[in-house]
Motif scaffolding. Structure first.
Motif, PDB file in Angstrom:
ATOM      1  N   LYS A 151      -1.544  13.327 -14.419  1.00  0.00           N
ATOM      2  CA  LYS A 151      -1.285  14.230 -13.295  1.00  0.00           C
ATOM      3  C   LYS A 151      -1.025  13.448 -12.014  1.00  0.00           C
ATOM      4  N   TYR A 152      -1.816  12.400 -11.774  1.00  0.00           N
ATOM      5  CA  TYR A 152      -1.657  11.624 -10.548  1.00  0.00           C
ATOM      6  C   TYR A 152      -0.292  10.925 -10.519  1.00  0.00           C
ATOM      7  N   LYS A 154       2.386  11.817 -12.103  1.00  0.00           N
ATOM      8  CA  LYS A 154       3.393  12.865 -11.901  1.00  0.00           C
ATOM      9  C   LYS A 154       3.458  13.258 -10.431  1.00  0.00           C
ATOM     10  N   ASP A 155       2.290  13.465  -9.814  1.00  0.00           N
ATOM     11  CA  ASP A 155       2.243  13.876  -8.405  1.00  0.00           C
ATOM     12  C   ASP A 155       2.866  12.826  -7.485  1.00  0.00           C
ATOM     13  N   GLN A 156       2.804  11.547  -7.896  1.00  0.00           N
ATOM     14  CA  GLN A 156       3.377  10.471  -7.075  1.00  0.00           C
ATOM     15  C   GLN A 156       4.884  10.320  -7.286  1.00  0.00           C
ATOM     16  N   GLY A 157       5.429  11.076  -8.220  1.00  0.00           N
ATOM     17  CA  GLY A 157       6.881  11.113  -8.374  1.00  0.00           C
ATOM     18  C   GLY A 157       7.484  10.077  -9.300  1.00  0.00           C
ATOM     19  N   TYR A 158       6.682   9.398 -10.129  1.00  0.00           N
ATOM     20  CA  TYR A 158       7.233   8.412 -11.063  1.00  0.00           C
ATOM     21  C   TYR A 158       7.913   9.135 -12.234  1.00  0.00           C
ATOM     22  N   LYS A 159       9.138   8.716 -12.550  1.00  0.00           N
ATOM     23  CA  LYS A 159       9.964   9.456 -13.505  1.00  0.00           C
ATOM     24  C   LYS A 159      10.029   8.823 -14.900  1.00  0.00           C
ATOM     25  N   TYR A 182       1.447  14.492 -17.708  1.00  0.00           N
ATOM     26  CA  TYR A 182       2.551  13.819 -17.023  1.00  0.00           C
ATOM     27  C   TYR A 182       3.848  14.587 -17.204  1.00  0.00           C
ATOM     28  N   ALA A 371      -7.850  10.130  -4.534  1.00  0.00           N
ATOM     29  CA  ALA A 371      -7.740  11.585  -4.683  1.00  0.00           C
ATOM     30  C   ALA A 371      -8.779  12.096  -5.677  1.00  0.00           C
ATOM     31  N   VAL A 373      -8.469  14.320  -8.484  1.00  0.00           N
ATOM     32  CA  VAL A 373      -7.268  14.768  -9.191  1.00  0.00           C
ATOM     33  C   VAL A 373      -7.511  16.060  -9.964  1.00  0.00           C
ATOM     34  N   HIS A 377     -12.944  20.033 -14.646  1.00  0.00           N
ATOM     35  CA  HIS A 377     -11.940  19.911 -15.702  1.00  0.00           C
ATOM     36  C   HIS A 377     -12.538  20.139 -17.079  1.00  0.00           C
TER      37      HIS A 377
END
Length: 388
Positions: A151-152, A154-159, A182, A371, A373, A377
């Motif tokens: 999730k982290y 993904k949130d940081q925008g790594y593709k 992700y 964060a 995250v 959970h």
């Protein structure tokens, strides 16, 4: 006849009183030799620190702890559990090793009904269809920290992320958890032999793939070797590096500045701000002259949980089902280093997960919280568990 009856009753009363005040016997099993020995030792040390702080008693009853080394071998772990149950007649088992070892131990745990607390492994099968009423996971369901990292990232925008892990149950769970949260492109998914120490060829392959980021699951000495080799290849601090279970107090003491920039997921860190965690970290550092790890924290929590459960039963732990029910009930009530904790229906933790980064500090290296995250959970397998 009256005198004989009176004498027999008196003897029976003495026997009952002795049984009621017998020691609570705990069997600890974990890896205490080889390159992963630090993980088992941390669990044992964390557990024994709590026992000491509790005055050597759980719920007012004296505690006896037996210790065994599973050598990271499933067959050895299964033999130890059998010994604890059949010969030593323990009231509870703590530790239970890595996921491959725990999976070899579950049949005996299930058949015996003895309370068992895993302070490291939380494999997917026992979170789902193979969940057990008397087996509780104190650390995390295997996927949890990887889900937080997925999730982290993904949130940081790594593709485009490259994945690596050791080839065993936990490694498969970890990468499954990362991918679940992700959802982006996976550049490659590499499984290396458990125990491998040289990663030159694999790191070269990472460089050639040119991913946006790298996520790995390697623990103990294996993780230290991997991180050092990544640093030597010039990738640490250059290629965004994410992990879980690789960065802890032991690996950081070995890696020092070589780990700066690494980001990892965890439900606990030495810097979490709550009273029980401060008591734990200060006590551990004073007694053992080192900073505790997640593994030590899990086992420390296990001892305080057992203390609460034994107290709830008034010290009478001979009824396995009643003992397991007490453990489940006090799971959300005992003082925990995480600040908040509870058992889900499948006896897996419900807890928060965080992203931390290794940073340079004036006195060396330390942790920076990036964060929270995941909050409260729950694992992905609880719906498959038939427990109530």
């Amino acid at each position: 006849m009256t005198k004989k009856t009176t004498l027999a009753a008196a003897l029976a009363a003495l026997v009952f009183a002795g049984a009621a005040h017998a020691d609570v016997k705990i069997g600890f099993s974990g890896v205490l030799s080889g390159p992963m020995a630090a993980l088992g030792q941390d669990q044992y040390d964390g557990f024994m620190l709590a026992v000491e702080q509790l005055g050597g008693k759980f719920g007012g009853q004296p505690v006896t702890v037996l210790r065994e080394d599973d050598q990271l071998k499933p067959d050895v772990g299964a033999q130890i559990v059998q010994k604890f149950i059949e010969r030593d007649k323990v009231d509870a088992i703590v530790g239970l090793g890595f996921s491959n070892v725990l999976m070899a131990e579950t049949r005996r745990i299930k058949d015996s009904g003895v309370v068992a607390l895993s302070t490291n492994a939380g494999p997917a099968p026992i979170a789902g269809k193979s969940c057990l009423a008397n087996l509780f996971v104190m650390g995390w369901q295997n996927d949890g920290m990887s889900e937080a990292m997925g999730k982290y990232v993904k949130d940081q925008g790594y593709k485009n992320v490259y994945l690596m892990t050791s080839n065993y149950q936990a490694g498969k769970d970890k990468l499954a958890g990362f991918k679940r949260f992700y959802g982006g492109k996976i550049a490659n998914e590499v499984y290396t032999p458990l125990g491998q120490l040289d990663y030159a060829a694999e790191i070269s392959a990472v460089q050639n793939a040119q991913p946006d980021a790298l996520f790995v699951f390697y623990t103990g000495g294996i993780g230290v070797n991997f991180a050092r080799q990544l640093h030597q290849a010039g990738l640490m601090g250059k290629l965004p590096f994410f992990s879980e279970s690789l960065i802890d107090a032991n690996s950081l003491a070995a890696l020092k500045e070589q780990a700066v920039g690494a980001i990892y997921g965890t439900p606990w860190a030495p810097v979490l701000d709550n009273a029980q965690n401060k008591k734990f970290v200060q006590g551990f550092e004073a007694k053992y002259k080192r900073t505790p790890t997640e593994y030590a924290a899990n086992a420390y929590d296990a001892a305080y949980l057992l203390d609460a459960a034994v107290r709830k039963l008034g010290g009478k732990v001979s009824d396995n089902k009643a003992f397991a029910a007490a453990v489940k009930e006090v799971g959300s009530q005992f003082p925990t280093v995480r600040g908040k904790f509870a058992f889900n229906r499948n006896n897996m933790p419900i807890q928060n997960y965080y992203a931390f980064q290794v940073v340079q500090q004036a006195d060396g290296v330390g942790y920076k919280q990036l964060a929270q995250v995941l909050t409260d959970h729950q694992d992905a397998y609880v719906g498959e568990c038939k427990l109530k």
